[in-house]
Design a protein around this motif. Structure first.
Motif, short mmCIF file in Angstrom:
data_model
loop_
_atom_site.label_atom_id
_atom_site.label_comp_id
_atom_site.label_asym_id
_atom_site.label_seq_id
_atom_site.Cartn_x
_atom_site.Cartn_y
_atom_site.Cartn_z
N VAL A 359 0.95 -1.01 -0.02
CA VAL A 359 -0.03 0.11 0.09
C VAL A 359 0.79 1.33 0.05
N LEU A 374 -9.32 -1.96 -1.11
CA LEU A 374 -8.29 -3.09 -0.54
C LEU A 374 -9.10 -3.85 0.30
N CYS A 377 -8.45 -7.83 2.08
CA CYS A 377 -6.92 -7.87 2.23
C CYS A 377 -6.66 -8.12 3.76
N ILE A 380 -3.74 -6.19 5.91
CA ILE A 380 -3.74 -4.47 5.90
C ILE A 380 -3.94 -3.98 7.37
N CYS A 403 -11.46 -5.77 6.37
CA CYS A 403 -9.64 -5.66 6.61
C CYS A 403 -10.09 -5.58 8.05
#
Length: 500
Positions: A359, A374, A377, A380, A403
């Motif tokens: 990122v 995102l 993911c 993250i 996330c």
């Protein structure tokens, strides 16, 4: 779609995925589906039909003329009953009703009312207020209405969806003939989605659709058995296609892409096609120099593939969506940001090996980004959000669904982003009330999704009334969202659509 003849008073509305079923038509078109184009179209079509009291000077003083919404079960019958121009046969909602057509002289209402009901100036303005499903029904009322409704302007942004069984009529002897597509041609459809078709079906479509050679700009094939040969014939014959989608098509190979793709294609979407791997990306990069948009869902594409893009594509490509590309790592992100530096839309949804370092590379090198996805993911963390807030000053949409390592600290970083308009935090299980307080000063926010966030309470959510510019708030499966809270929002956020 609600039936105007039953007791259902709920206005017809496109489902959230944009698909709407066209009823069987008397002109032999068969049934089909239509999918929406833009979110603006979706919002307009989903609104309950409401026709303004004054549509034209001719109607300004004719309050006695019934022109209600199709939301009323009686209204379509009322509209149909006053509309039958001389020489036009009245077509009912079902084919069987066509045998009982009243003559124009027997229709209720004065001659002036009947004349107004088929006045093309009035109809051209009136029909804008109906959804796609309603237009399909209204087109069957009479020839005059169909003539007006079959103008291409009423169907812009909509794509017919045709399944294999809908492409053929069964003759009395058991043989099949391809359906007439003339009605689609009259309406000027320049894009189609074909589901479950074979090479032969595609050839029949090309031979029978009058606009197929030059007039079709977009083709989508889903769950189809198209082979390399079929793909090559389709793109060779349909010279107008610039947008191509292949979804769930497992019979073509990478060799088929090498032999079929040509430079006129500017947007390509390939998803859930088992034979797509790195060599397919090599074909795309070499054969599509004018590519502006690439959507890719491929489980076997690796970091190497993202280095194949040429300098030409680095200049023209503005949208890249890599969905569930499980083999992509931070090394692939390095290749991508250097190959495609002008991206404005990027999705790494489901690229589960990408971490905060990836990122950081995105934030430092893709400063033109306006949308970043995102979701899914799991690696993250809040650190990635700090990178985003520091460098992506033009970002308008950020998707962080699932996330699971995002916390309130990460939301504090995002609170400094003055350009952010849409923020998705679905199923971010560590977000708490304190984190929501950081968002209350974000006057630019128009859409906020907190669906499935288990730690948010009614107290924390009630503070969102400070976001007076909010247009959509999603609280599905949010334990803190109570009936009392929704009532509170309806009073203090009257312009916001709260999704329960």
């Amino acid at each position: 779609m609600s039936n105007p003849r039953n007791g259902d008073t709920k206005p017809p509305c496109l489902p959230r995925n944009g698909l709407v079923k066209i009823p069987t038509q008397a002109n032999g078109l068969g049934s089909a589906s239509i999918t929406k184009g833009t979110p603006a179209v979706k919002n307009r079509l989903c609104q309950p039909s409401s026709v303004p009291a004054i549509l034209s000077p001719a109607l300004a003083h004719r309050s006695d003329l019934p022109i209600p919404s199709l939301a009323s079960p009686l209204s379509l019958a009322t509209l149909a009953s006053v509309s039958s121009p001389p020489g036009a046969s009245l077509v009912g909602l079902n084919a069987s009703e066509g045998s009982e057509q009243p003559s124009p002289e027997r229709l209720p209402g004065s001659p002036s009312e009947r004349q107004l009901a088929v006045d093309e100036k009035i109809l051209n303005r009136l029909f804008w207020y109906f959804s796609a499903c309603e237009k399909c029904v209204l087109a069957q009322v009479c020839k005059a209405w169909r003539r007006v409704l079959y103008q291409p302007k009423f169907w812009v942004g909509l794509t017919p969806v045709l399944h294999t069984k809908e492409l053929y009529n069964v003759l009395p002897g058991g043989e099949k003939e391809f359906v007439s597509l003339q009605g689609f041609a009259v309406r000027g459809f320049d894009g189609f989605c074909l589901v479950g078709v074979s090479d032969l079906d595609i050839c029949e479509f090309i031979d029978n659709y009058p606009l197929s050679k030059k007039g079709v700009k977009s083709m989508s094939l889903k769950r189809s058995t198209i082979t390399d040969a079929g793909l090559e014939v389709m793109l060779e014959q349909m010279q107008g296609v610039v947008r191509l989608e292949l979804s769930g098509c497992n019979d073509f190979t990478e060799a088929g892409l090498w032999s079929s793709l040509n430079a006129r294609i500017t947007a390509l979407s390939v998803s859930d096609c088992i034979n797509v791997a790195d060599d397919a990306i090599a074909a795309i990069s070499q054969l599509l120099p004018n590519l502006t948009e690439l959507n890719l869902q491929a489980y076997h594409v690796t970091d190497t593939a993202l280095a194949y893009f040429t300098a030409k594509q680095g200049y023209t490509t503005h949208t890249l969506r890599l969905n569930s590309c499980w083999e992509i790592t931070n090394h692939g992100v390095v290749n991508m940001v250097h190959s495609l530096p002008n991206l404005s839309v990027l999705s790494l949804s489901g690229c589960s090996k990408v971490t905060d370092d990836g990122v950081e590379l995105v934030a430092e090198n893709l400063r033109k980004l306006r949308s970043l996805d995102l979701s899914w993911c799991p690696r993250i963390t809040d650190m990635a959000l700090e990178y985003i807030a520091c460098d992506l000053h033009k970002l308008e949409e950020l998707v962080l669904d699932r996330c699971v390592r995002i916390t309130d600290t990460g939301l504090s970083y995002l609170s400094t982003m003055s350009s952010l308009r849409s923020l998705y935090l679905r199923w971010c299980c560590q977000v708490q009330d304190f984190g929501l307080k950081h968002l209350l000063g974000m006057g630019s926010l128009r859409l906020l999704s907190l669906a499935g966030c288990p730690l948010l309470t009614t107290t924390g959510l009630s503070g969102l009334v400070q976001l007076q510019e909010l247009e959509e708030l999603e609280l599905t499966n949010c334990p803190g969202a109570t009936p009392e809270l929704f009532k509170y929002f309806s009073q203090h956020l009257p312009c916001c659509m709260v999704i329960e």
